[in-house]
Design a protein around this motif. Structure first.
Motif, PDB file in Angstrom:
ATOM      1  N   GLY A 202       0.796  -1.219   0.000  1.00 13.08           N
ATOM      2  CA  GLY A 202       0.000   0.000   0.000  1.00 13.08           C
ATOM      3  C   GLY A 202       0.824   1.262   0.000  1.00 13.08           C
ATOM      4  O   GLY A 202       0.399   2.297  -0.523  1.00 13.08           O
ATOM      5  N   ASP A 203       2.025   1.195   0.582  1.00 12.58           N
ATOM      6  CA  ASP A 203       2.844   2.400   0.679  1.00 12.58           C
ATOM      7  C   ASP A 203       3.763   2.597  -0.528  1.00 12.58           C
ATOM      8  O   ASP A 203       4.418   3.633  -0.643  1.00 12.58           O
ATOM      9  N   GLN A 204       3.812   1.607  -1.423  1.00 17.10           N
ATOM     10  CA  GLN A 204       4.658   1.742  -2.615  1.00 17.10           C
ATOM     11  C   GLN A 204       4.117   2.884  -3.489  1.00 17.10           C
ATOM     12  O   GLN A 204       2.931   2.967  -3.774  1.00 17.10           O
ATOM     13  N   MET A 205       5.037   3.731  -3.935  1.00 20.46           N
ATOM     14  CA  MET A 205       4.662   4.842  -4.805  1.00 20.46           C
ATOM     15  C   MET A 205       4.735   4.389  -6.261  1.00 20.46           C
ATOM     16  O   MET A 205       5.717   3.780  -6.675  1.00 20.46           O
ATOM     17  N   ARG A 206       3.672   4.669  -7.019  1.00 23.52           N
ATOM     18  CA  ARG A 206       3.647   4.258  -8.429  1.00 23.52           C
ATOM     19  C   ARG A 206       3.157   5.411  -9.316  1.00 23.52           C
ATOM     20  O   ARG A 206       2.134   6.035  -9.021  1.00 23.52           O
ATOM     21  N   PRO A 207       3.854   5.673 -10.414  1.00 23.66           N
ATOM     22  CA  PRO A 207       3.362   6.628 -11.405  1.00 23.66           C
ATOM     23  C   PRO A 207       2.388   5.920 -12.346  1.00 23.66           C
ATOM     24  O   PRO A 207       2.444   4.703 -12.520  1.00 23.66           O
ATOM     25  N   ASN A 208       1.497   6.688 -12.941  1.00 22.15           N
ATOM     26  CA  ASN A 208       0.461   6.110 -13.800  1.00 22.15           C
ATOM     27  C   ASN A 208       0.359   6.878 -15.104  1.00 22.15           C
ATOM     28  O   ASN A 208       0.722   8.054 -15.190  1.00 22.15           O
ATOM     29  N   LEU A 209      -0.165   6.202 -16.117  1.00 21.09           N
ATOM     30  CA  LEU A 209      -0.280   6.805 -17.439  1.00 21.09           C
ATOM     31  C   LEU A 209      -1.477   6.212 -18.166  1.00 21.09           C
ATOM     32  O   LEU A 209      -1.554   4.995 -18.345  1.00 21.09           O
ATOM     33  N   HIS A 210      -2.397   7.064 -18.571  1.00 24.47           N
ATOM     34  CA  HIS A 210      -3.548   6.597 -19.343  1.00 24.47           C
ATOM     35  C   HIS A 210      -3.075   6.092 -20.704  1.00 24.47           C
ATOM     36  O   HIS A 210      -2.204   6.694 -21.335  1.00 24.47           O
ATOM     37  N   ILE A 211      -3.651   5.029 -21.178  1.00 27.95           N
ATOM     38  CA  ILE A 211      -3.197   4.404 -22.425  1.00 27.95           C
ATOM     39  C   ILE A 211      -3.272   5.365 -23.613  1.00 27.95           C
ATOM     40  O   ILE A 211      -2.405   5.349 -24.491  1.00 27.95           O
ATOM     41  N   ASP A 212      -4.265   6.231 -23.637  1.00 27.45           N
ATOM     42  CA  ASP A 212      -4.372   7.180 -24.751  1.00 27.45           C
ATOM     43  C   ASP A 212      -3.271   8.233 -24.702  1.00 27.45           C
ATOM     44  O   ASP A 212      -2.791   8.685 -25.753  1.00 27.45           O
ATOM     45  N   ASP A 213      -2.855   8.618 -23.499  1.00 29.85           N
ATOM     46  CA  ASP A 213      -1.737   9.554 -23.382  1.00 29.85           C
ATOM     47  C   ASP A 213      -0.427   8.885 -23.795  1.00 29.85           C
ATOM     48  O   ASP A 213       0.442   9.523 -24.409  1.00 29.85           O
TER      49      ASP A 213
END
Length: 331
Positions: A202-213
């Motif tokens: 739960g504490d792991q930091m993750r970046p995210n990216l929408h597939i269309d972007d």
């Protein structure tokens, strides 16, 4: 017409990328081993050519990419769990054949080679903003080999063969060949269909990216002035959150959309990957900013489920890389 060659073009990202470029008037060739079939591609489009092929078959790949302008390399055994099941298969596909693949594209006079690396090459970092010059500290073979391919491409670029590398964050959102084994997509599937979410750690930091972007970023890498992208590495990831916060976003979004209360269950995890990537470089150099949010991805996914586009979302192996590779005995 510009001609684009996409390895792995029948996969999660490719199944949405190929139609995107077709709609923009490009000729597109998808070269894929078809572990997930080619059923998710627009086969009736006359500007689409589909080739069932293995990227380790250098001669076939070389012949197939002839007379193309751009080479987008998506093909890989994607995610750490697949490596753990069959390290040799994953290594031969993700690393061993990479230099031969690059040289084949160069020999066939590809103008621009775009390599999809991964932001997970950073492994664990306590830095608030991991930029492209941050040391690579891979925790797994997947991260390691993706990172080790980057200098191989840059070694072979020259005045006639240009290369650009990008490190995308964890992708989310709907695509014809859907993946439901990525963080936001997993959480959305559980929340919508089960009414609860399991969070490992739960504490792991993750970046995210929408597939269309993601796809629009690749479009920019293709069309940007070459002096802005050649031999460059770009992070492409936005909305850095802990997995705990991602679960809350999914829960709140689905509650708002469907008026369903979602229970969040926390369990221990040995997945320690945690990093907060900074994507200022692509914004400043190429004026690229994401247009979609994590909430947009969640809403798209739940709508697809409501519309019956993702049937048997827990049992059909087509949504899960490891399950699929095991079922067809690729692993």
């Amino acid at each position: 017409m510009k001609k684009i060659f996409i390895t792995g073009g029948a996969g999660y990202v490719g199944s949405k990328m190929a139609p995107y470029f077709l709609n923009k008037g490009y000729k597109v060739t998808v070269y894929d081993i078809m572990y997930f079939t080619d059923n998710f591609l627009p086969k009736n489009d006359n500007n689409l050519k589909i080739i069932s092929g293995d990227i380790r078959d250098t001669e076939k790949l070389k012949a197939s990419c002839e007379d193309h302008d751009y080479f987008i390399h998506l093909a890989c055994i994607s995610n750490d769990a697949s490596f753990e099941l069959d390290e040799n298969l994953s290594k031969t596909i993700n690393y061993d054949c990479f230099e031969s693949l690059v040289l084949a594209a160069k020999e066939k006079r590809i103008k621009r080679f775009i390599y999809a690396s991964t932001s997970s090459v950073y492994g664990v970092s306590s830095s608030d903003n991991v930029k492209e010059d941050h040391p690579l500290v891979p925790l797994t073979f997947y991260n390691d080999f993706k990172g080790r391919c980057e200098p191989i491409l840059l070694k072979h670029t020259d005045d006639n063969f240009k290369g650009v590398i990008f490190r995308p964050a964890t992708v989310c959102g709907y695509a014809p060949r859907q993946r439901l084994d990525l963080t936001v997509n997993i959480l959305s599937n559980f929340a919508f269909n089960k009414g609860f979410i399991k969070v490992f750690g739960g504490d792991q930091m993750r970046p995210n990216l929408h597939i269309d972007d993601y796809i629009e970023a690749v479009d920019i890498f293709i069309n940007a002035p070459i002096e802005k992208v050649e031999n460059q590495i770009f992070n492409v990831g936005f909305q850095n959150y802990t997995v705990r916060d991602l679960a809350k976003i999914v829960s709140n979004t689905i509650k708002k959309e469907n008026n369903n209360d979602i229970e969040i269950i926390f369990e221990k995890s040995d997945d320690n990957r945690s990093y907060h990537i900074n994507s200022d470089k692509i914004k400043e150099a190429l004026d690229f900013k994401p247009k979609r949010s994590i909430e947009d991805a969640i809403i798209e996914l739940t709508k697809a489920m409501q519309d019956g586009l993702l049937p048997n979302s827990f049992d059909d192996d087509i949504y899960f890389n490891v399950k699929r590779l095991k079922s067809i005995k690729a692993l």
